[in-house]
Design a protein around this motif. Sequence first.
Motif, mmCIF file in Angstrom:
data_model
loop_
_atom_site.group_PDB
_atom_site.id
_atom_site.type_symbol
_atom_site.label_atom_id
_atom_site.label_comp_id
_atom_site.label_asym_id
_atom_site.label_seq_id
_atom_site.Cartn_x
_atom_site.Cartn_y
_atom_site.Cartn_z
ATOM 1 N N GLN A 1 0.843 -1.199 0.000
ATOM 2 C CA GLN A 1 0.000 0.000 0.000
ATOM 3 C C GLN A 1 0.881 1.252 0.000
ATOM 4 O O GLN A 1 1.799 1.374 0.808
ATOM 5 C CB GLN A 1 -0.894 -0.018 1.239
ATOM 6 C CG GLN A 1 -2.064 0.929 1.214
ATOM 7 C CD GLN A 1 -3.061 0.578 2.321
ATOM 8 O OE1 GLN A 1 -2.721 0.640 3.497
ATOM 9 N NE2 GLN A 1 -4.284 0.208 1.953
ATOM 10 N N GLU A 2 0.591 2.168 -0.937
ATOM 11 C CA GLU A 2 1.376 3.405 -1.071
ATOM 12 C C GLU A 2 0.426 4.589 -1.231
ATOM 13 O O GLU A 2 -0.338 4.665 -2.184
ATOM 14 C CB GLU A 2 2.296 3.314 -2.283
ATOM 15 C CG GLU A 2 3.173 4.516 -2.499
ATOM 16 C CD GLU A 2 4.293 4.643 -1.470
ATOM 17 O OE1 GLU A 2 4.702 5.787 -1.174
ATOM 18 O OE2 GLU A 2 4.761 3.589 -0.964
ATOM 19 N N ASN A 3 0.475 5.528 -0.280
ATOM 20 C CA ASN A 3 -0.390 6.705 -0.329
ATOM 21 C C ASN A 3 0.010 7.655 -1.447
ATOM 22 O O ASN A 3 1.171 7.696 -1.875
ATOM 23 C CB ASN A 3 -0.322 7.480 0.987
ATOM 24 C CG ASN A 3 -1.083 6.810 2.112
ATOM 25 O OD1 ASN A 3 -1.598 5.709 1.953
ATOM 26 N ND2 ASN A 3 -1.139 7.456 3.248
ATOM 27 N N TYR A 4 -0.942 8.462 -1.897
ATOM 28 C CA TYR A 4 -0.666 9.623 -2.744
ATOM 29 C C TYR A 4 -1.594 10.736 -2.294
ATOM 30 O O TYR A 4 -2.665 10.490 -1.742
ATOM 31 C CB TYR A 4 -0.852 9.308 -4.236
ATOM 32 C CG TYR A 4 -2.215 8.771 -4.599
ATOM 33 C CD1 TYR A 4 -3.267 9.625 -4.915
ATOM 34 C CD2 TYR A 4 -2.448 7.391 -4.618
ATOM 35 C CE1 TYR A 4 -4.515 9.126 -5.248
ATOM 36 C CE2 TYR A 4 -3.697 6.892 -4.945
ATOM 37 C CZ TYR A 4 -4.725 7.762 -5.257
ATOM 38 O OH TYR A 4 -5.968 7.259 -5.572
ATOM 39 N N GLU A 5 -1.176 11.966 -2.505
ATOM 40 C CA GLU A 5 -1.927 13.130 -2.030
ATOM 41 C C GLU A 5 -2.630 13.827 -3.189
ATOM 42 O O GLU A 5 -2.150 13.841 -4.319
ATOM 43 C CB GLU A 5 -0.996 14.110 -1.307
ATOM 44 C CG GLU A 5 -0.320 13.510 -0.081
ATOM 45 C CD GLU A 5 -1.294 13.015 0.963
ATOM 46 O OE1 GLU A 5 -2.357 13.655 1.137
ATOM 47 O OE2 GLU A 5 -1.012 11.968 1.594
ATOM 48 N N VAL A 6 -3.762 14.434 -2.883
ATOM 49 C CA VAL A 6 -4.551 15.193 -3.852
ATOM 50 C C VAL A 6 -4.713 16.608 -3.324
ATOM 51 O O VAL A 6 -5.132 16.801 -2.177
ATOM 52 C CB VAL A 6 -5.940 14.550 -4.067
ATOM 53 C CG1 VAL A 6 -6.794 15.393 -5.003
ATOM 54 C CG2 VAL A 6 -5.786 13.134 -4.613
ATOM 55 N N ASN A 7 -4.359 17.607 -4.149
ATOM 56 C CA ASN A 7 -4.508 18.991 -3.714
ATOM 57 C C ASN A 7 -5.628 19.691 -4.475
ATOM 58 O O ASN A 7 -6.295 19.087 -5.316
ATOM 59 C CB ASN A 7 -3.183 19.758 -3.845
ATOM 60 C CG ASN A 7 -2.705 19.833 -5.285
ATOM 61 O OD1 ASN A 7 -3.474 20.127 -6.198
ATOM 62 N ND2 ASN A 7 -1.415 19.573 -5.500
ATOM 63 N N ASP A 8 -5.819 20.976 -4.180
ATOM 64 C CA ASP A 8 -6.950 21.719 -4.738
ATOM 65 C C ASP A 8 -6.832 21.977 -6.240
ATOM 66 O O ASP A 8 -7.802 22.444 -6.851
ATOM 67 C CB ASP A 8 -7.114 23.060 -4.010
ATOM 68 C CG ASP A 8 -7.587 22.877 -2.580
ATOM 69 O OD1 ASP A 8 -8.099 21.789 -2.265
ATOM 70 O OD2 ASP A 8 -7.451 23.812 -1.773
ATOM 71 N N ASN A 9 -5.686 21.716 -6.816
ATOM 72 C CA ASN A 9 -5.510 21.920 -8.251
ATOM 73 C C ASN A 9 -5.584 20.613 -9.046
ATOM 74 O O ASN A 9 -5.584 20.633 -10.281
ATOM 75 C CB ASN A 9 -4.169 22.608 -8.533
ATOM 76 C CG ASN A 9 -4.129 24.020 -7.973
ATOM 77 O OD1 ASN A 9 -5.098 24.769 -8.103
ATOM 78 N ND2 ASN A 9 -3.027 24.376 -7.331
ATOM 79 N N ASP A 10 -5.628 19.488 -8.355
ATOM 80 C CA ASP A 10 -5.652 18.198 -9.042
ATOM 81 C C ASP A 10 -7.023 17.924 -9.634
ATOM 82 O O ASP A 10 -8.055 18.303 -9.070
ATOM 83 C CB ASP A 10 -5.287 17.073 -8.069
ATOM 84 C CG ASP A 10 -3.793 16.947 -7.880
ATOM 85 O OD1 ASP A 10 -3.066 17.058 -8.882
ATOM 86 O OD2 ASP A 10 -3.350 16.747 -6.733
ATOM 87 N N ASP A 11 -7.014 17.253 -10.787
ATOM 88 C CA ASP A 11 -8.253 16.782 -11.388
ATOM 89 C C ASP A 11 -8.099 15.293 -11.699
ATOM 90 O O ASP A 11 -7.086 14.672 -11.349
ATOM 91 C CB ASP A 11 -8.625 17.596 -12.631
ATOM 92 C CG ASP A 11 -7.570 17.528 -13.722
ATOM 93 O OD1 ASP A 11 -6.712 16.617 -13.692
ATOM 94 O OD2 ASP A 11 -7.603 18.383 -14.635
ATOM 95 N N ALA A 12 -9.109 14.702 -12.355
ATOM 96 C CA ALA A 12 -9.077 13.260 -12.608
ATOM 97 C C ALA A 12 -7.830 12.851 -13.386
ATOM 98 O O ALA A 12 -7.222 11.808 -13.103
ATOM 99 C CB ALA A 12 -10.341 12.843 -13.355
ATOM 100 N N THR A 13 -7.423 13.666 -14.353
ATOM 101 C CA THR A 13 -6.251 13.332 -15.169
ATOM 102 C C THR A 13 -4.973 13.337 -14.346
ATOM 103 O O THR A 13 -4.162 12.392 -14.414
ATOM 104 C CB THR A 13 -6.124 14.315 -16.342
ATOM 105 O OG1 THR A 13 -7.301 14.249 -17.155
ATOM 106 C CG2 THR A 13 -4.902 13.989 -17.191
ATOM 107 N N SER A 14 -4.767 14.388 -13.550
ATOM 108 C CA SER A 14 -3.532 14.480 -12.774
ATOM 109 C C SER A 14 -3.494 13.440 -11.656
ATOM 110 O O SER A 14 -2.423 12.904 -11.328
ATOM 111 C CB SER A 14 -3.366 15.884 -12.195
ATOM 112 O OG SER A 14 -4.398 16.205 -11.280
ATOM 113 N N VAL A 15 -4.650 13.112 -11.079
ATOM 114 C CA VAL A 15 -4.673 12.101 -10.022
ATOM 115 C C VAL A 15 -4.340 10.722 -10.590
ATOM 116 O O VAL A 15 -3.657 9.923 -9.942
ATOM 117 C CB VAL A 15 -6.038 12.095 -9.303
ATOM 118 C CG1 VAL A 15 -6.146 10.884 -8.368
ATOM 119 C CG2 VAL A 15 -6.205 13.382 -8.497
#
Length: 332
Positions: free
Chosen positions: A155-169
């Motif tokens: 299991q490896e976490n990743y972070e999502v910020n206020d500028n991320d969208d479906a493509t960048s995630v």
Amino acid sequence: MKNNIVENPKIILIGSVNSSRKTLEKLLEHQLNVVAVLGLHPEAATNVSGYFDLKDLSESNGIAFQYFTKVNDTEIVDFVQSKNPDLVFAVGFSQIIREELLAIPKYGLIGYHPTRLPEGRGRGALAWIILGKVQGAASFFKMDEGMDSGSIWSQENYEVNDNDDATSVIHQILKAIDKALDAVLPNLKKGIFMTTPQDESKATYLGKRNPEDGIIDWKQSAASIHQLIRATTKPLPGAYTYLGTKKLVIWNASISEIKNHLGVAGRIVIADAAQGIHIQTGEGLLKIENIEGIEIDTLKVGNTLGFNFEKEYFKLSERIATIENQLKNGNQ
């Protein structure tokens, strides 16, 4: 929980999207013994977001390949059985694997989910992650009869910020898959397969999302609408609204920095070449940057977006009354 398995086990991969591709690439990079790949047939992939045809990648690496439409069909079960796999990786497709197929690999199936299990079991995870409802992670687990409930392998976490969208995630997910598999594949090649049971007391479940859940409510804040647009943009179906009865899909937008305009929610308050298209929301303005269904430069100040059910109901009532009168007069 340590499971002793054979060294360099025979592996089959089943998949249909970019996470399937990335997993196959990592298996090849670590020189695992991939004996076959099952890929979703292109004709069955019309509504699959992020579809990837695994045929060329498999065959260029000398791996037996078989298309499937329904993974539990007899010919698919027979194909898997003929390869006598030790493990099956089931990554990136939504069909439920039935008992007949589950029972074939000697040491079980390895599943994948893009949340930090046991949080966020279920479907539609990408949108829910961007909407801030669940933590994202590349989670690989040994599948059992439950929904995303098997013991965790990596299991490896990743972070999502206020500028991320479906493509960048999706790009972040692929990077997390890289790290998660790098951490365990060397041991798997040696026959070491260790998993950790999930904590059922912390399990949460995500409800299915449908394309119609992307409809924009202009009475919500600009921040909330912006989040919805980011959560549903390509390769997902998109957030949408209406101009009259014409459906418009908004693929990209930003929260406007303009503070000195005020209007009715859903109404365009600024529309010019220099400043762009700005729409009043329930709180703040939203700037539209990429829209489908209309040429953006045809949008004008005063246009109101959104479907007014009351207004359309009365329009329809008037049309019906007109038709009824015409029919009545025509029969006289």
